[in-house]
Design an enzyme around this catalytic site. Structure first.
Site, short mmCIF file in Angstrom:
data_model
loop_
_atom_site.label_atom_id
_atom_site.label_comp_id
_atom_site.label_asym_id
_atom_site.label_seq_id
_atom_site.Cartn_x
_atom_site.Cartn_y
_atom_site.Cartn_z
N ASP A 1 10.21 114.76 44.58
CA ASP A 1 11.06 113.66 44.11
C ASP A 1 11.37 112.66 45.21
O ASP A 1 12.40 111.99 45.18
CB ASP A 1 12.38 114.21 43.55
CG ASP A 1 12.21 114.91 42.21
OD1 ASP A 1 11.09 114.88 41.65
OD2 ASP A 1 13.20 115.48 41.71
N HIS B 1 7.64 113.34 38.53
CA HIS B 1 8.21 112.80 37.28
C HIS B 1 7.42 111.60 36.76
O HIS B 1 6.90 110.81 37.55
CB HIS B 1 9.67 112.36 37.49
CG HIS B 1 10.62 113.49 37.69
ND1 HIS B 1 11.21 114.16 36.64
CD2 HIS B 1 11.07 114.10 38.82
CE1 HIS B 1 11.99 115.13 37.12
NE2 HIS B 1 11.92 115.11 38.44
N HIS C 1 11.43 121.07 46.92
CA HIS C 1 12.87 121.06 47.16
C HIS C 1 13.56 121.96 46.14
O HIS C 1 12.94 122.46 45.22
CB HIS C 1 13.43 119.64 47.17
CG HIS C 1 13.39 118.93 45.85
ND1 HIS C 1 12.22 118.53 45.23
CD2 HIS C 1 14.39 118.54 45.01
CE1 HIS C 1 12.51 117.92 44.09
NE2 HIS C 1 13.81 117.92 43.94
N HIS D 1 16.17 112.54 49.13
CA HIS D 1 16.55 113.01 47.80
C HIS D 1 17.38 114.30 47.95
O HIS D 1 18.47 114.41 47.39
CB HIS D 1 15.28 113.26 46.99
CG HIS D 1 15.51 113.82 45.62
ND1 HIS D 1 16.12 113.12 44.61
CD2 HIS D 1 15.21 115.03 45.09
CE1 HIS D 1 16.18 113.87 43.52
NE2 HIS D 1 15.64 115.05 43.78
N ASP E 1 14.79 121.86 38.28
CA ASP E 1 13.60 121.41 37.54
C ASP E 1 12.33 121.54 38.38
O ASP E 1 11.23 121.21 37.92
CB ASP E 1 13.77 119.99 37.00
CG ASP E 1 13.91 118.93 38.08
OD1 ASP E 1 14.69 119.14 39.03
OD2 ASP E 1 13.24 117.88 37.98
N HIS E 2 12.47 122.06 39.60
CA HIS E 2 11.30 122.29 40.48
C HIS E 2 11.09 123.76 40.82
O HIS E 2 9.98 124.15 41.18
CB HIS E 2 11.45 121.46 41.77
CG HIS E 2 11.49 119.98 41.49
ND1 HIS E 2 10.46 119.13 41.82
CD2 HIS E 2 12.42 119.23 40.84
CE1 HIS E 2 10.77 117.91 41.41
NE2 HIS E 2 11.95 117.94 40.82
N HIS F 1 15.86 121.75 43.69
CA HIS F 1 16.39 121.44 42.36
C HIS F 1 15.78 122.33 41.27
O HIS F 1 14.59 122.67 41.32
CB HIS F 1 16.17 119.96 42.03
CG HIS F 1 17.12 119.07 42.76
ND1 HIS F 1 16.89 117.73 42.95
CD2 HIS F 1 18.32 119.33 43.36
CE1 HIS F 1 17.90 117.19 43.63
NE2 HIS F 1 18.77 118.14 43.89
FE FE Z 1 13.07 116.45 39.83
ZN ZN Z 2 14.91 116.65 42.45
#
Ligand code: FE
Ligand code: ZN
Length: 259
Positions: free
Chosen positions: A133, A171, A52, A108, A56-57, A54
């Site tokens: 996530d 995570h 996805h 998410h 942090d990905h 985001h």
């Molecule tokens: Fe994340």
């Molecule tokens: Zn995420």
């Protein structure tokens, strides 16, 4: 085939799959840990899987381009750094010779996808699931873009996979999720047992992941929205009904304010 969880940021894992020569990584939010692992083990980067949009990905994707000798695969319905091969439910790709199938798992984010190994590898290892996530051990992602009904359907799809499937979440939230799970289902002995194991792993500096689908079915309250004890706990927190979507909605809101 080797599977490694590369720690990134405070609590992310970038999953790396490699055969001793070639590697693929999943959701590289940061390029540095990936480059270090590639150099240390003398691996080439044969592909990147993205679940996805985001940061942090995907934050490390562009910085990995100079080293990349294969495609970036990602969700068709989200904005992913280009170039990216767009994927959606039912698409099949080959990753280091292993067949993977794509699942749409919105909730998410609106276009979130997951990758599940859809056939055997050369060893007898259990199939892999890269679920970003959407599903965490003992928990699930926050509903930033999707509805409780979408998340319930997405989680049900993942819960229906073969029990021995290895669940590679992005995570390390397991211990805090287990604290919440204990509030939902205080009498779940399997959860208590798992918490003790995870505590020991974290004290030894090791990941609690991958989990398995069968374990998650037993300990993860978000996969247990039809269990009488979970329904009762959700009703006590204001769930609008006994159906799985209402229960999941109430659990998710409860978790958002749980400390
Ligand atoms: Fe994340
Ligand atoms: Zn995420």
């Amino acid at each position: 085939m080797n599977l490694i969880a590369l720690p990134a940021f405070a609590d992310n894992y970038i999953w790396m799959l490699h055969d001793g020569a070639r590697a693929v990584v999943v959701d590289p939010g940061d390029a540095a840990p990936v480059l270090a692992a590639l150099d240390q083990q003398r691996l080439t980067l044969a592909g990147i899987l993205v679940t996805h949009h985001h940061a942090d990905h995907v934050g490390g994707v562009t910085a990995l381009h100079p080293r990349l000798q294969g495609p970036v695969w990602g969700p068709a319905r989200e904005r992913i750094p280009q170039p990216c091969v767009p994927l959606a439910e039912g698409d099949r790709i080959e990753v280091l010779g292993l067949p993977f199938e794509v699942l749409d798992v919105p909730g998410h984010t609106a276009g979130h996808i997951a990758y599940v190994q859809a056939g055997p590898g050369d060893d007898d290892a259990a199939p892999l699931l890269f679920c970003g996530d959407t599903l965490f051990s003992a928990g699930c992602g926050r509903l930033f873009e999707g509805t409780p009904a979408q998340m319930q359907q997405s989680l049900a799809k993942l819960a229906a996979l073969p029990g021995r499937t290895r669940v590679c979440c992005t995570h390390e939230y397991t211990l805090s999720n287990l604290r919440f799970a204990a509030a939902v289902e205080p009498a779940n002995a399997r959860r208590a047992e798992h918490e003790a194991r995870c505590r020991a792993l974290r004290e030894a500096g090791r990941p609690t992941l991958p989990s398995t689908v069968s374990l998650e079915r037993e300990i993860n309250p978000f996969l247990r929205c039809a269990e009488p004890a979970v329904v009762a706990a959700a009703r006590a927190q204001g769930a609008a009904g006994d159906d799985e979507v209402s229960v999941l909605a109430a659990l998710r809101e409860w978790k958002n304010r749980f400390r």
